[in-house]
Scaffold this active site. Structure first.
Site, PDB file in Angstrom:
ATOM      1  N   ASP A 278      -1.503  -1.237   5.726  1.00  0.00           N
ATOM      2  CA  ASP A 278      -1.544  -0.737   7.107  1.00  0.00           C
ATOM      3  C   ASP A 278      -2.649  -1.441   7.892  1.00  0.00           C
ATOM      4  O   ASP A 278      -3.582  -2.009   7.318  1.00  0.00           O
ATOM      5  CB  ASP A 278      -1.800   0.774   7.128  1.00  0.00           C
ATOM      6  CG  ASP A 278      -0.600   1.563   6.601  1.00  0.00           C
ATOM      7  OD1 ASP A 278       0.496   0.979   6.517  1.00  0.00           O
ATOM      8  OD2 ASP A 278      -0.772   2.750   6.278  1.00  0.00           O
TER       9      ASP A 278
ATOM     10  N   GLU B 135       0.830  -1.199   0.000  1.00  0.00           N
ATOM     11  CA  GLU B 135       0.000   0.000   0.000  1.00  0.00           C
ATOM     12  C   GLU B 135       0.868   1.254   0.000  1.00  0.00           C
ATOM     13  O   GLU B 135       1.604   1.510   0.955  1.00  0.00           O
ATOM     14  CB  GLU B 135      -0.906   0.007   1.235  1.00  0.00           C
ATOM     15  CG  GLU B 135      -1.653   1.305   1.450  1.00  0.00           C
ATOM     16  CD  GLU B 135      -2.326   1.386   2.811  1.00  0.00           C
ATOM     17  OE1 GLU B 135      -2.823   2.471   3.156  1.00  0.00           O
ATOM     18  OE2 GLU B 135      -2.344   0.373   3.534  1.00  0.00           O
TER      19      GLU B 135
ATOM     20  N   ASP C  41      -8.167   2.430   6.264  1.00  0.00           N
ATOM     21  CA  ASP C  41      -7.811   2.527   4.852  1.00  0.00           C
ATOM     22  C   ASP C  41      -7.057   1.289   4.385  1.00  0.00           C
ATOM     23  O   ASP C  41      -7.285   0.777   3.289  1.00  0.00           O
ATOM     24  CB  ASP C  41      -6.960   3.774   4.596  1.00  0.00           C
ATOM     25  CG  ASP C  41      -7.803   5.043   4.523  1.00  0.00           C
ATOM     26  OD1 ASP C  41      -9.020   4.912   4.284  1.00  0.00           O
ATOM     27  OD2 ASP C  41      -7.255   6.141   4.709  1.00  0.00           O
TER      28      ASP C  41
ATOM     29  N   ASP D  65      -4.841   0.092   9.652  1.00  0.00           N
ATOM     30  CA  ASP D  65      -5.929   1.023   9.907  1.00  0.00           C
ATOM     31  C   ASP D  65      -7.096   0.744   8.958  1.00  0.00           C
ATOM     32  O   ASP D  65      -7.083  -0.226   8.201  1.00  0.00           O
ATOM     33  CB  ASP D  65      -5.446   2.463   9.783  1.00  0.00           C
ATOM     34  CG  ASP D  65      -4.846   2.762   8.404  1.00  0.00           C
ATOM     35  OD1 ASP D  65      -4.998   1.913   7.495  1.00  0.00           O
ATOM     36  OD2 ASP D  65      -4.230   3.826   8.239  1.00  0.00           O
TER      37      ASP D  65
END
Length: 879
Positions: A530, A456, A534, A532
């Site tokens: 990640d 990412e 997103d 998180d």
């Protein structure tokens, strides 16, 4: 879809290092010793225990859950015969399972048989201990059934550590117990009851099954299917371990089933298409539910006599051929298909969700697990039904018919456009040198040794390129979020730059026609995003693309998800990366036990010390006790109440809680019993004092779930004078844990003690004191405080940092924690826990298909409902 930790494969049956000479010698010895003494006759259920895979398909997750299905299928057969209306399935806290139905009850009378070993034995015992014994061979008791071979419940008995069965019939309650297939307690009458039905409780044998833990979602999927396939049958699933409950009851089961399977896709027509045919002479029934949506995926499921046929069979082939014929004929007749365009069967099934359920008296299946239906007569019967009734539907609903035909025509046109787009992409790749410019390729050309990281963002991609092993690890950094392929056809998808880069880098092509696993360029494809929201979204987009267009990569076990650590634990110069919160707690316990000792002060003034392995065992036991106490609390029972009811004569804790509802009392009386005999004895007393009373099995995890009228939810039709029986299977585990505590010279009574200040305001000396060499000792009121105190000492002096994204790590940290094969943790993406089992694989595939449709499709309302229902299960959410 699920993830399994993996990094090292274990080799089974390693080769003999001594070579072939000894093998040949051993073979000669074996041949010389082969005589009548080598012949073994296995009677009863010994053969099942010796070769369980022959009867349940294996001893993995599928075979384990097959035990439940065999018992439930017997209850469903009672429903098919018209005698059963409700089934309760409970996953108990001690690892056992209980199945209760309100059918006729297994016969218990003495059998008359030419075999002297069987003659005179109770029918119940023969059913439970003799293979190929059942009531489904002569088609008198059961016109239709899923069980054909008479091996179901006897196989469950053979593969269980213990099994107890209660039968309610003829006004009495009959009971038997078996252990590993052998009769442990003969048939006995234990009470009177007006109920009818059968209650089977069993615990899988750990000697047979490596993992004996039932999975709630797996069982729920099968029970949901059965409820969909049997209108008005009530099936309730209760998981006492987690406090979960599900209730399945449908009036138009197949119609509701296709709605469920279609997930969040938008419908092309107003109502579910229902087609049904019946041949009274041949006793055949064909029931079909169809739903066309705006999605690009096909879901077609077939059942025969309620058994899911994973590999399809003649009923599905008949459906496919008839559907294609009818759609093409109607499309040509109405001029909706023009020119030389000829949609194929795949085109007509794009966006179709359909369930085909047939019932027939003598189904011919492949094997005991019934993965494929082979009856030729059902194929022509299904074809006739679809030819006539689907054609009628198209004629009677021209507006719906137009949308359906246009969907198939557009699918055919998109198929040809996608073929041209693939050809163009292939040519441009060949002329442009092949690999995408953003790919930092590895140097090794050995496919099995190499890995492709899909990373990412450019920032994390840069760190990964610097930190990687360039010999075996390739990095493809992805800019932003890739296209959501759930909402796009193939031709549009192939124009998206990031997806084109992934397709080119992986090298296998896409789609059923072109995908070639042998052209895979890397042994592992690893998604690294990640932790998180997103990052989770990007990971889901990538998985959607891989599932829809490169599914064989998942089925071959080539897709992985990198697991960056959530915590960095540091003390001085030493650092340790920790994957998640449970792992962090385990580390704190280990550190807290290092150098610790527990002083125990007795009432007579004596003292003793618990250290080392004894203290470690005590902490683990207390953690296990706390876990079971949480289960009890979720059900509305306090552990201290059970301890007060405990039996000093080694019977342990009570295992039954009864709620006694009386018309003249506003709330039920709660009573504990150690066994069924105690409850039945109380029932007799209750009848004498207050009149006729009936015992009901609780259908709730939590005790005392009552509505505004003071009645248990869902039980408004029950008599006002009744006893609701709750089984406390947690107490079986707790009794064992309490015995372990007693063996350490401690008492479970000390779990609840609290020190109280005296009149001078001072606390009495603590019974438990935790000591460390270089720290102040800590006084503890009771046993319950010991694990927390150990963790507290373990965290002393530690600096704990929580990571949120890959960007917080420098290249060295990224290598050490997430990319180094010696230290990293990868999750392998799978469709089922046991990918070698067809039933598990098919179930996982259908559920993954539904989830992608809900989460990534156009239907916002369906996605909102899913989030609301599952938000409570979120862990470690980073925003």
């Amino acid at each position: 879809m699920s993830g399994n930790s993996t990094e090292h494969d274990l080799q089974e049956n390693p080769p003999n290092p001594t070579g072939g000479a000894e093998d040949a010698k051993a073979s000669m010895v074996a041949e010389q010793q082969y005589d009548e003494s080598a012949i073994t006759v296995m009677e009863g259920l010994q053969a099942v225990r010796h070769r369980p895979a022959m009867y349940i398909g294996g001893t993995g997750a599928s075979g384990l859950h097959h035990l439940i299905y065999e018992v439930v299928d017997n209850a469903v057969d009672e429903a098919l015969a018209g005698y059963c209306s409700s089934i309760l399935v409970k996953l108990n806290a001690d690892g056992s399972c209980t199945v209760v139905d309100d059918g006729r009850g297994i016969p218990v009378g003495a059998m008359s048989d030419d075999n002297p070993k069987l003659d005179g034995k109770p029918a119940l015992e023969i059913v439970m201990t003799v293979l190929h014994a059942g009531g489904k061979f002569d088609r008198t008791s059961y016109q239709l059934s899923a069980g054909l071979h008479g091996v179901g419940v006897s196989v469950v008995n053979a593969l269980s550590e213990w099994l107890e069965v209660e039968v309610y019939r003829d006004g009495s309650i009959y009971s038997m117990r078996f252990e590993r297939g052998e009769t442990a307690r003969q048939l006995e009458t234990i009470g009177q009851s007006k109920k009818r039905g059968t209650r089977v409780e069993f615990k899988p044998d750990p000697d047979i099954f490596p993992d004996c833990e039932f999975k709630f979602d797996t069982v729920a999927a099968r029970l949901r299917e059965l409820a969909y396939l049997n209108n008005d049958l009530k099936i309730r699933l209760v998981d006492e371990r987690q406090g979960k409950e599900l209730n399945f009851h449908f009036t138009d089961g197949l119609g509701e089933y296709v709605k469920y399977l279609s997930g969040g896709a938008e419908w092309l027509h107003r109502d579910v298409i229902r087609l049904r045919g019946q041949d009274d002479e041949l006793h055949m029934v064909c029931d079909v539910a169809m739903l066309y949506t705006d999605s690009y995926n096909e879901t077609l499921v077939g059942f025969a006599n309620n058994i899911h046929n994973i590999d399809g069979g003649t009923h599905l082939s008949g459906f496919r051929s008839a559907l294609t014929r009818v759609a093409n004929v109607y499309g040509r007749k109405t001029n909706l298909i023009k020119g030389d365009l000829t949609p194929t069967g795949d085109d007509w099934r794009e966006g179709l969700t359909a369930v085909v359920s047939v019932k027939l008296p003598e189904p011919q299946f492949e094997g005991q697990t019934k993965v494929r239906l082979n009856n030729p007569e059902i194929e022509s019967f299904v074809q006739r039904t679809i030819n006539e009734q689907f054609a009628n539907f198209l004629e009677e609903k021209p507006a719906d018919a137009k949308r359906i035909i246009q969907k198939g025509v557009q699918a055919a046109q998109a198929r040809m456009a996608a073929r041209k787009a693939r050809d163009l992409a292939r040519k441009s790749a060949m002329s442009g040198g092949g690999l995408p410019g953003k790919l930092a390729d590895c140097r090794s050309k050995k496919m099995e040794d190499t890995e492709l990281y899909l990373v990412e963002g450019d920032s994390a991609g840069g760190s990964a390129k610097q930190g990687r092993d360039s010999m075996t690890q390739a990095i493809l950094a992805l800019k932003g979020k890739i296209l959501n392929v759930e909402k796009a056809r193939v031709d549009k998808m192939l124009s998206h730059e990031e997806i084109k880069n992934i397709i080119t880098a992986v090298g296998c092509g896409i789609g059923r026609e072109e995908f070639n696993l042998e052209k895979l360029r890397y042994g592992k494809v690893i998604i690294m995003t990640d932790a998180d929201v997103d990052g989770s979204h990007i990971r889901t987009l990538l998985l959607t693309f891989l599932f829809r267009h490169m599914r064989p990569l998942i089925e071959a076990g080539r897709i992985y998800i990198a697991q960056p650590p959530l915590f960095l634990v540091a003390r001085g110069r030493s650092k340790e990366y920790v994957l998640n919160e449970p792992a962090l707690n385990a580390i704190l316990i280990v550190k807290g036990l290092d150098g610790a000792s527990l002083e125990v002060r007795e009432a007579d003034g004596s003292k003793r010390t618990v250290t080392g392995s004894a203290l470690k065992k005590l902490v683990q036991t207390l953690n296990d006790v706390a876990a079971q106490i949480q289960v009890l609390r979720r059900r509305g029972v306090e552990f201290v109440d059970l301890i007060e009811q405990g039996d000093r004569d080694a019977r342990g804790l009570p295992t039954i809680l009864a709620q006694v509802f009386r018309p003249d009392q506003p709330s039920p009386e709660r009573l504990f019993f150690f066994d069924e005999a105690g409850l039945l004895e109380y029932c007799a007393t209750e009848r004498q004092a207050h009149g006729e009373v009936e015992v009901f099995e609780s259908e709730h995890v939590r005790l005392g779930q009552v509505n505004g009228n003071g009645r248990e939810d869902g039980e408004d039709s029950l008599p006002e004078h009744r006893i609701v029986r709750h089984e406390l299977t947690e107490c079986r585990l707790l009794s064992g844990l309490i015995a372990d505590i007693d063996s350490m010279g401690l008492s479970i009574q000390d779990y609840f003690t609290r020190r109280v200040e005296d009149v001078a305001g001072e606390l009495p000396p603590a019974k438990f004191v935790l000591h460390y060499a270089d720290r102040e000792p800590k006084d503890l009121d009771n046993l319950a405080q010991i694990p927390g105190a150990v963790r507290e000492f373990g965290s002393s002096g530690l600096h704990i940092k929580r990571y949120k994204g890959l960007g917080e790590m420098n290249p060295d940290e990224l290598w050490d924690t997430t990319m180094d094969p010696e230290n990293r943790t990868l999750l392998r993406v799978t469709l089922a826990e046991d990918m070698s089992d067809p039933e598990q694989l098919d179930l996982g595939l259908r559920e993954a298909d539904r989830m992608f449709s809900i989460l990534m499709g156009e239907n916002i309302e369906a996605r909102r409902r899913f989030i609301e229902e599952n938000a409570i299960n979120v862990r470690n959410l980073d925003v």
